[in-house]
Design a protein around this motif. Structure first.
Motif, PDB file in Angstrom:
ATOM      1  N   ALA A  27       0.843  -1.210   0.000  1.00 39.95           N
ATOM      2  CA  ALA A  27       0.000   0.000   0.000  1.00 39.95           C
ATOM      3  C   ALA A  27       0.871   1.250   0.000  1.00 39.95           C
ATOM      4  N   LEU A  28       1.857   1.280   0.910  1.00 38.52           N
ATOM      5  CA  LEU A  28       2.714   2.459   1.002  1.00 38.52           C
ATOM      6  C   LEU A  28       3.663   2.558  -0.193  1.00 38.52           C
ATOM      7  N   ALA A  29       4.288   1.439  -0.541  1.00 33.29           N
ATOM      8  CA  ALA A  29       5.213   1.464  -1.682  1.00 33.29           C
ATOM      9  C   ALA A  29       4.465   1.857  -2.949  1.00 33.29           C
ATOM     10  N   GLY A  30       3.273   1.312  -3.112  1.00 35.04           N
ATOM     11  CA  GLY A  30       2.483   1.607  -4.303  1.00 35.04           C
ATOM     12  C   GLY A  30       2.075   3.061  -4.388  1.00 35.04           C
ATOM     13  N   HIS A  31       1.855   3.682  -3.242  1.00 31.70           N
ATOM     14  CA  HIS A  31       1.495   5.106  -3.225  1.00 31.70           C
ATOM     15  C   HIS A  31       2.559   5.927  -3.947  1.00 31.70           C
ATOM     16  N   LEU A  32       3.818   5.606  -3.675  1.00 31.94           N
ATOM     17  CA  LEU A  32       4.909   6.352  -4.311  1.00 31.94           C
ATOM     18  C   LEU A  32       5.221   5.800  -5.701  1.00 31.94           C
ATOM     19  N   ILE A  33       5.282   4.470  -5.810  1.00 34.30           N
ATOM     20  CA  ILE A  33       5.702   3.849  -7.070  1.00 34.30           C
ATOM     21  C   ILE A  33       4.677   4.103  -8.181  1.00 34.30           C
ATOM     22  N   SER A  34       3.392   4.128  -7.813  1.00 35.38           N
ATOM     23  CA  SER A  34       2.363   4.415  -8.821  1.00 35.38           C
ATOM     24  C   SER A  34       2.069   5.909  -8.903  1.00 35.38           C
ATOM     25  N   GLY A  35       2.892   6.701  -8.255  1.00 37.65           N
ATOM     26  CA  GLY A  35       2.590   8.128  -8.102  1.00 37.65           C
ATOM     27  C   GLY A  35       3.080   8.999  -9.245  1.00 37.65           C
ATOM     28  N   GLY A  36       3.330   8.421 -10.404  1.00 37.78           N
ATOM     29  CA  GLY A  36       3.640   9.252 -11.559  1.00 37.78           C
ATOM     30  C   GLY A  36       5.105   9.597 -11.730  1.00 37.78           C
ATOM     31  N   GLY A  37       5.988   8.827 -11.090  1.00 36.39           N
ATOM     32  CA  GLY A  37       7.413   9.066 -11.318  1.00 36.39           C
ATOM     33  C   GLY A  37       7.782   8.693 -12.755  1.00 36.39           C
ATOM     34  N   LYS A  38       8.859   9.296 -13.245  1.00 34.37           N
ATOM     35  CA  LYS A  38       9.249   9.051 -14.638  1.00 34.37           C
ATOM     36  C   LYS A  38      10.046   7.762 -14.800  1.00 34.37           C
ATOM     37  N   ARG A  39      10.469   7.207 -13.657  1.00 34.84           N
ATOM     38  CA  ARG A  39      11.333   6.011 -13.686  1.00 34.84           C
ATOM     39  C   ARG A  39      12.547   6.222 -14.596  1.00 34.84           C
ATOM     40  N   MET A  40      13.152   7.393 -14.437  1.00 35.32           N
ATOM     41  CA  MET A  40      14.343   7.753 -15.201  1.00 35.32           C
ATOM     42  C   MET A  40      15.463   6.741 -15.043  1.00 35.32           C
ATOM     43  N   ARG A  41      15.714   6.341 -13.789  1.00 37.56           N
ATOM     44  CA  ARG A  41      16.907   5.529 -13.524  1.00 37.56           C
ATOM     45  C   ARG A  41      16.816   4.134 -14.160  1.00 37.56           C
ATOM     46  N   PRO A  42      15.718   3.397 -13.909  1.00 36.61           N
ATOM     47  CA  PRO A  42      15.638   2.095 -14.602  1.00 36.61           C
ATOM     48  C   PRO A  42      15.600   2.266 -16.127  1.00 36.61           C
ATOM     49  N   MET A  43      14.984   3.353 -16.584  1.00 38.88           N
ATOM     50  CA  MET A  43      14.939   3.610 -18.026  1.00 38.88           C
ATOM     51  C   MET A  43      16.360   3.761 -18.580  1.00 38.88           C
ATOM     52  N   LEU A  44      17.242   4.359 -17.785  1.00 41.12           N
ATOM     53  CA  LEU A  44      18.628   4.522 -18.231  1.00 41.12           C
ATOM     54  C   LEU A  44      19.341   3.175 -18.313  1.00 41.12           C
ATOM     55  N   THR A  45      19.012   2.268 -17.384  1.00 43.34           N
ATOM     56  CA  THR A  45      19.598   0.931 -17.457  1.00 43.34           C
ATOM     57  C   THR A  45      19.151   0.232 -18.743  1.00 43.34           C
ATOM     58  N   ILE A  46      17.872   0.332 -19.032  1.00 46.42           N
ATOM     59  CA  ILE A  46      17.340  -0.299 -20.247  1.00 46.42           C
ATOM     60  C   ILE A  46      17.971   0.330 -21.500  1.00 46.42           C
ATOM     61  N   ALA A  47      18.047   1.663 -21.521  1.00 41.23           N
ATOM     62  CA  ALA A  47      18.631   2.347 -22.678  1.00 41.23           C
ATOM     63  C   ALA A  47      20.100   1.978 -22.842  1.00 41.23           C
ATOM     64  N   GLY A  48      20.823   1.932 -21.726  1.00 42.16           N
ATOM     65  CA  GLY A  48      22.241   1.570 -21.771  1.00 42.16           C
ATOM     66  C   GLY A  48      22.434   0.173 -22.335  1.00 42.16           C
ATOM     67  N   ALA A  49      21.534  -0.749 -21.954  1.00 43.01           N
ATOM     68  CA  ALA A  49      21.622  -2.114 -22.473  1.00 43.01           C
ATOM     69  C   ALA A  49      21.376  -2.121 -23.991  1.00 43.01           C
ATOM     70  N   GLU A  50      20.419  -1.313 -24.441  1.00 46.30           N
ATOM     71  CA  GLU A  50      20.175  -1.183 -25.888  1.00 46.30           C
ATOM     72  C   GLU A  50      21.429  -0.663 -26.588  1.00 46.30           C
ATOM     73  N   LEU A  51      22.039   0.360 -25.984  1.00 48.93           N
ATOM     74  CA  LEU A  51      23.244   0.950 -26.568  1.00 48.93           C
ATOM     75  C   LEU A  51      24.341  -0.101 -26.714  1.00 48.93           C
ATOM     76  N   CYS A  52      24.381  -1.027 -25.752  1.00 48.87           N
ATOM     77  CA  CYS A  52      25.405  -2.079 -25.778  1.00 48.87           C
ATOM     78  C   CYS A  52      24.980  -3.281 -26.623  1.00 48.87           C
ATOM     79  N   GLY A  53      23.797  -3.202 -27.239  1.00 50.33           N
ATOM     80  CA  GLY A  53      23.328  -4.301 -28.067  1.00 50.33           C
ATOM     81  C   GLY A  53      23.006  -5.555 -27.274  1.00 50.33           C
ATOM     82  N   TYR A  54      22.633  -5.368 -26.017  1.00 53.42           N
ATOM     83  CA  TYR A  54      22.317  -6.519 -25.158  1.00 53.42           C
ATOM     84  C   TYR A  54      20.909  -7.030 -25.456  1.00 53.42           C
ATOM     85  N   HIS A  55      20.758  -8.352 -25.616  1.00 52.66           N
ATOM     86  CA  HIS A  55      19.448  -8.879 -25.990  1.00 52.66           C
ATOM     87  C   HIS A  55      18.861  -9.830 -24.954  1.00 52.66           C
ATOM     88  N   GLY A  56      19.482  -9.911 -23.780  1.00 49.68           N
ATOM     89  CA  GLY A  56      18.949 -10.787 -22.736  1.00 49.68           C
ATOM     90  C   GLY A  56      17.866 -10.112 -21.915  1.00 49.68           C
TER      91      GLY A  56
END
Lengths: 338, 338
Positions: A48-77
């Motif tokens: 309930a508490l975690a969801g309040h913040l996690i579903s609260g409209g954050g941009k999720r910049m940091r995990p997005m950067l991990t995903i983008a970085g993996a794309e940049l490295c051509g990672y397919h796993g």
């Protein structure tokens, strides 16, 4: 589009996050599934508490950067989905604790978790998410990733304590401020991008390049955040306007206005940062002084410098969708007004 | 020496921690060196605050159990020193956060860190120590140890949140209470002893045996702690007497007194736990009711049961100094009055 951004990176339109969102859409779907799955607990208050913040409209910049970085490295796993979720859990834990530390009542335009659920629950659910982040990393099984993120976590905490120590101290230098934001904000950006190179099994040099991208972007991101808190032209930032001022936080717009101010102005800043002048009128006066000395723009100018360095850091990777999206996302981060 | 303890384990004298202290003295010297070394930081407030608690007279039970467990397994390396320090850092982080959560002002007879340094610093230094604990584990390099301790950390946080949810709820069952203390206290005891078997590369069965010893001892330890908070005969426990009562925490002495009480008494407990009757007179009345229904002794009796299980869990290890010291330490933990 502002003239400065054009001069750095000619572009036909305003920088946009759209290419980054498109690049990472599929990956972020998987990350969000992990996040929602792994924030669960037998104890109902936790999701309930975690969801309040996690579903609260954050941009999720940091995990997005991990995903983008993996794309940049051509990672397919798929390993980076779990790790990106771990990064977001660490970030969420620090937000929960930050809001308790600052007594904040507003984040992303919503009541903070500590206001809704109380400080005790926010502290403990932060601890839970932090532990869960490490469980996710252990499941992945890379000691190298664990080293990067455990070290980043310690550095973040050091940066937060350092910021606490600098709070209400008008004599804080620009150098110390940069050291604080390098720790409290940029360390996690740097770790988030670096681990993408680790899972992709790229060279140490490429790890460093992605880390540099993240670190410089993180510094720029925080500079812009700190500029927005005093930017009278900016739309509502979603956090309580003037929070930094009332908390006596020494951010770059203030450091520069203090340095550039005359004796009367410096006296005002001393009182304000010490907590003796923090009414709405005082805030309005602070914004006026910052406007007079153009320190919001000076702060944004510094941010553009770091964004240039971020973009330069990934110049050695092949041109393509991933590199272009990461470059434009960096420009977007610094051009944003909210 | 009480009759009950004699009936379980004939011994010529009161159970003592002395054999355990002798067994672990050399190892604990090394552990203390790691602790003092690794709580350092460039940010002076961190060692100042951490040192306030770490040098504050704690018994360092948990790292001591790791050292003792390694002795029991005949381990002669040094890996467990770092890991035992990590266990103590996790414990210290949870204490710092607990004292913020409870608003405690006294621990081990001293002002709490949050009273001396403030809640914000206590939250953040807790986060630092927690991160540092994971850095130590990563340096050791065992994913198995990382898994055990990251999982224990998540379980501890869940137990703390569960306790928070149960607070001021008179209808909390004995079963739920045991589940809470199994998580918030016993999980770290269990992990501390289990990792000793891991570094010694013993069998899964031996890991489980040491884990069972730790878990049962941890439950007994918390039961006795909770008994002492209402034990009029006990010496000062070092934490503020009656804290659990004033916080409306549902511990076994209260759960049993409520179950055994008549309608008038139950009405008193309902008011008291809800926070409507928590004066010094109310505390005195609570202690009297607990004495009337003998629930401090009933709680200690339960603790002795878990200590028997702890001792039984390590019965398969060879007899010797380590096993005897661990058995006597368990008896000591439950016989203690402070």
């Amino acid at each position: 589009m502002s003239a400065e951004v054009v001069s750095l990176h000619p572009r036909a339109s305003e920088p946009s996050l759209a290419p980054m969102l498109a690049l990472t859409a599929a990956g972020m779907n998987s990350v969000n599934t992990v996040i929602l799955d792994r924030m669960q607990s037998q104890i109902p208050l936790i999701p309930a508490l975690a969801g309040h913040l996690i579903s609260g409209g954050g941009k999720r910049m940091r995990p997005m950067l991990t995903i983008a970085g993996a794309e940049l490295c051509g990672y397919h796993g798929a390993r980076h989905h779990k790790l990106a979720a771990a990064v977001e859990f660490i970030h969420t834990a620090t937000l929960l604790h930050d809001d308790v530390v600052d007594g904040s009542d507003l984040r992303r335009g919503k009541a903070t978790a500590n206001m809704v659920f109380g400080n005790p629950a926010s502290v403990l659910v932060g601890d839970f998410l932090f532990s869960r982040a490490f469980e996710l990393m252990v499941e992945d099984g890379s000691l190298r990733v664990l080293k990067i993120l455990s070290h980043a976590s310690a550095v973040i905490a050091e940066g937060e304590v350092d910021q606490l120590t600098a709070q209400r101290h008008i004599e804080t230098s620009e150098e110390r401020y940069l050291s604080i934001i390098g720790a409290k904000t940029a360390a996690l950006f740097a770790a988030a991008t670096r681990i993408a190179a680790v899972v992709a099994e790229r060279s140490e040099a490429e790890e460093r390049a992605l880390e540099d991208y993240g670190r410089n972007l993180g510094i720029a991101f925080q500079l812009v955040d700190d500029a927005i808190d005093y930017d009278s032209e900016a739309a509502e930032s979603g956090k309580g306007k003037g929070d930094d001022f009332r908390d006596g936080k020494m951010t770059l717009p203030v450091i520069l206005a203090y340095a550039r101010g005359d004796a009367v102005e410096r006296r005002f800043w001393q009182d304000a940062i010490a907590g003796f002048a923090n009414s709405d009128d005082d805030l309005a006066h602070a914004v006026e002084l910052i406007h007079r000395h153009d320190t919001v723009n000076a702060t944004r100018e510094r941010a553009r410098h770091f964004v240039q360095r971020a973009i330069g850091a990934i110049a050695g990777f092949p041109a393509g969708e991933a590199r272009a999206a990461m470059a434009e996302a960096a420009e977007f981060a610094v051009a944003r007004r909210y």
